[in-house]
Design an enzyme around this catalytic site. Structure first.
Site, mmCIF file in Angstrom:
data_model
loop_
_atom_site.group_PDB
_atom_site.id
_atom_site.type_symbol
_atom_site.label_atom_id
_atom_site.label_comp_id
_atom_site.label_asym_id
_atom_site.label_seq_id
_atom_site.Cartn_x
_atom_site.Cartn_y
_atom_site.Cartn_z
ATOM 1 N N THR A 133 0.818 -1.213 0.000
ATOM 2 C CA THR A 133 0.000 0.000 0.000
ATOM 3 C C THR A 133 0.851 1.261 0.000
ATOM 4 O O THR A 133 1.995 1.255 0.465
ATOM 5 C CB THR A 133 -0.903 -0.026 1.261
ATOM 6 O OG1 THR A 133 -1.525 1.242 1.421
ATOM 7 C CG2 THR A 133 -0.104 -0.307 2.520
ATOM 8 N N GLU A 135 0.198 3.591 1.969
ATOM 9 C CA GLU A 135 0.155 4.119 3.343
ATOM 10 C C GLU A 135 1.475 3.932 4.087
ATOM 11 O O GLU A 135 1.702 4.571 5.113
ATOM 12 C CB GLU A 135 -0.986 3.464 4.135
ATOM 13 C CG GLU A 135 -2.328 3.706 3.501
ATOM 14 C CD GLU A 135 -3.500 3.617 4.472
ATOM 15 O OE1 GLU A 135 -3.275 3.535 5.691
ATOM 16 O OE2 GLU A 135 -4.643 3.637 3.988
ATOM 17 N N TYR A 159 -2.072 -0.416 11.061
ATOM 18 C CA TYR A 159 -2.179 -1.099 9.760
ATOM 19 C C TYR A 159 -0.957 -0.796 8.895
ATOM 20 O O TYR A 159 -0.282 -1.703 8.402
ATOM 21 C CB TYR A 159 -3.463 -0.678 9.026
ATOM 22 C CG TYR A 159 -3.437 -1.000 7.542
ATOM 23 C CD1 TYR A 159 -3.474 -2.317 7.100
ATOM 24 C CD2 TYR A 159 -3.353 0.021 6.585
ATOM 25 C CE1 TYR A 159 -3.429 -2.622 5.731
ATOM 26 C CE2 TYR A 159 -3.314 -0.283 5.223
ATOM 27 C CZ TYR A 159 -3.353 -1.599 4.808
ATOM 28 O OH TYR A 159 -3.298 -1.891 3.458
ATOM 29 N N LYS A 163 2.064 -3.243 7.472
ATOM 30 C CA LYS A 163 2.351 -3.440 6.044
ATOM 31 C C LYS A 163 3.805 -3.037 5.741
ATOM 32 O O LYS A 163 4.491 -3.694 4.950
ATOM 33 C CB LYS A 163 1.391 -2.628 5.176
ATOM 34 C CG LYS A 163 -0.039 -3.131 5.155
ATOM 35 C CD LYS A 163 -0.205 -4.512 4.546
ATOM 36 C CE LYS A 163 0.018 -4.543 3.052
ATOM 37 N NZ LYS A 163 -0.307 -5.895 2.489
#
Ligand code: NAD
Ligand code: DAU
Length: 357
Positions: A133, A135, A159, A163
């Site tokens: 991602t 993010e 989260y 990741k």
């Protein structure tokens, strides 16, 4: 030849499996734990298709993953399996650490053992593609340039931190052990089969149900949006032509503030499914407390994948959001099953003979 897809009953994974089997006869072994986010109803059109082998199980289960690798001898593994919802990671980070970090570690170790025992040709052709991602890069100020692949990792939520950790493991398994990996870092997806805990599907189903449309904070947080089928085509492209050990940013060149997304959804619903009283769905918008640690802006610079691999998104936001809303209107049973929880009974009801560990 076959590929192993993990998390293939989730939103992006199921779109990927459906698109793959629409274009190829190469079998897909689909390993998914079927958490609340896994929905075999997404794959109902594959019933009776012998090229799709579903296995319910955990990427963190070493003996299961090793057995599947030996049994099916995939030429590639695509790792979609993850806990994916930022708000859930704030309320309960444990599962995120378990699946996203520990699970990825287990997958890497099983893959390494399998890969080392392949013959030279198969070893050379093998790929592990890790789906990640944008993010992981953290948040951007309003005028900062978009994230390139060189941007420092600065994850801000449980989260995104989990990741980021998984991306680092994947990178290290390449540098230390030579495992032939590829990583993609993509922006916000939207499209069919999106679980209505995420912004766009939540707004569609709440609007139709006459419920409030909760916008966090001032609604001016910016995300880059990509139609899910375009993400799937980018992954196929990276798998077939990506350079081993490289990472590729994937995005839609489509930055928009959340409130604009929500208003667009309302406007399209006003056209496609006008309310009986003639009012707009936007009267249901309500501002609610902000997400803790909420990242203000993400933006993806997707020039590398375009320049090196010739990939570009096909959909604009206008075409993609229209298709998405049309899909939700045309699939009320899917929405109802998700909302009632009936989709969780799907395995027993519909897939009594499914392969399980
Ligand atoms: P999702 O939550 O819809 O689906 C995740 C799937 O993984 C589910 O089917 C779930 O059952 C399965 N799963 C969870 N834990 C597992 C485990 N331990 N073992 C096996 N399966 C497990 O997620 P998504 O939105 O489809 O995202 C897929 C991947 O893409 C994730 O890695 C996510 O981080 C990444 N990603 C998502 C987006 C997005 O906008 N949704 C954007 C960029 C990257
Ligand atoms: O950027 C890629 C990421 O996009 C993926 O890695 C994640 O798996 C995926 O969930 C998504 O994360 P976001 O947090 O950006 O997505 P979400 O749909 O949860 O929220 C999008 C924006 O909308 C975010 O700024 C929070 C806001 N929001 C969300 C919800 C659910 C609201 O304002 N109201 C809401 O009810």
């Amino acid at each position: 030849m076959a590929i192993l897809v993990t998390g293939g009953a989730g939103f992006i994974g199921s779109n990927f499996v459906l698109d793959w089997l629409a274009q190829s006869k190469e079998p897909v072994i689909n390993l998914d734990k079927l958490t609340y986010a896994g929905n075999l109803g997404n794959l109902v059109s594959l019933e009776g298709n012998s090229s799709h082998v579903f296995v319910q199980g955990d990427i963190g289960d070493r003996s299961l993953v090793s057995r599947l690798l030996v049994e099916y001898k995939p030429r590639a593994i695509l790792n979609f399996a993850a806990e994916s919802h930022v708000d859930r990671s704030i309320h309960g980070p444990g599962e995120f650490i378990q699946t996203n970090i520990q699970g990825t570690f287990n997958l890497l170790e099983c893959t390494r053992e399998y890969w080392l025992n392949l013959d030279e040709q198969a070893k050379c052709n093998f790929r592990l593609l890790h789906v990640s991602t944008d993010e992981v890069y953290g948040t951007l100020s309003p005028d900062a340039p978009a994230f390139t692949e060189e941007h420092a990792y600065e994850p801000n939520s449980p989260y995104s931190a989990s990741k980021a950790a998984s991306d680092h493991l994947v990178r290290a398994w390449h540098h230390t052990y030579g495992l032939p990996v590829l990583t993609t870092n993509c922006s916000n997806n939207y499209g069919p089969y999106h679980f209505p805990e995420k912004l766009i599907p939540l707004m569609i189903v709440n609007a139709l149900a006459g419920k409030p449309l909760p916008v966090y904070g001032d609604g001016m947080q910016i995300r880059d949006w990509l139609y899910v089928k375009d993400h799937c085509s980018a992954i196929r492209r990276v798998l077939s032509a990506g350079h081993v050990g490289e990472t590729y940013n994937v995005g839609g060149w489509n930055e928009m503030p959340n409130i604009e997304i929500v208003k667009t959804v309302c406007t399209i619903l006003d056209q496609l499914r006008p309310k009986p009283d003639g009012s707009s769905y936007d009267t249901q918008i309500c501002y609610v407390q902000d997400r803790p640690g909420h990242d203000r802006r993400y933006a993806i610079d997707a020039r590398k994948i375009e320049r090196e691999l010739g990939w570009k998104p096909e959909e604009t936001f206008e075409t993609g959001i229209y298709k998405t809303i049309r899909w939700y209107l045309d699939n009320p049973q899917w929405v109802q099953d998700v909302q009632s929880g009936d989709y969780r009974e799907w395995v027993g009801k519909q897939y009594g003979s499914v392969a399980t560990p």
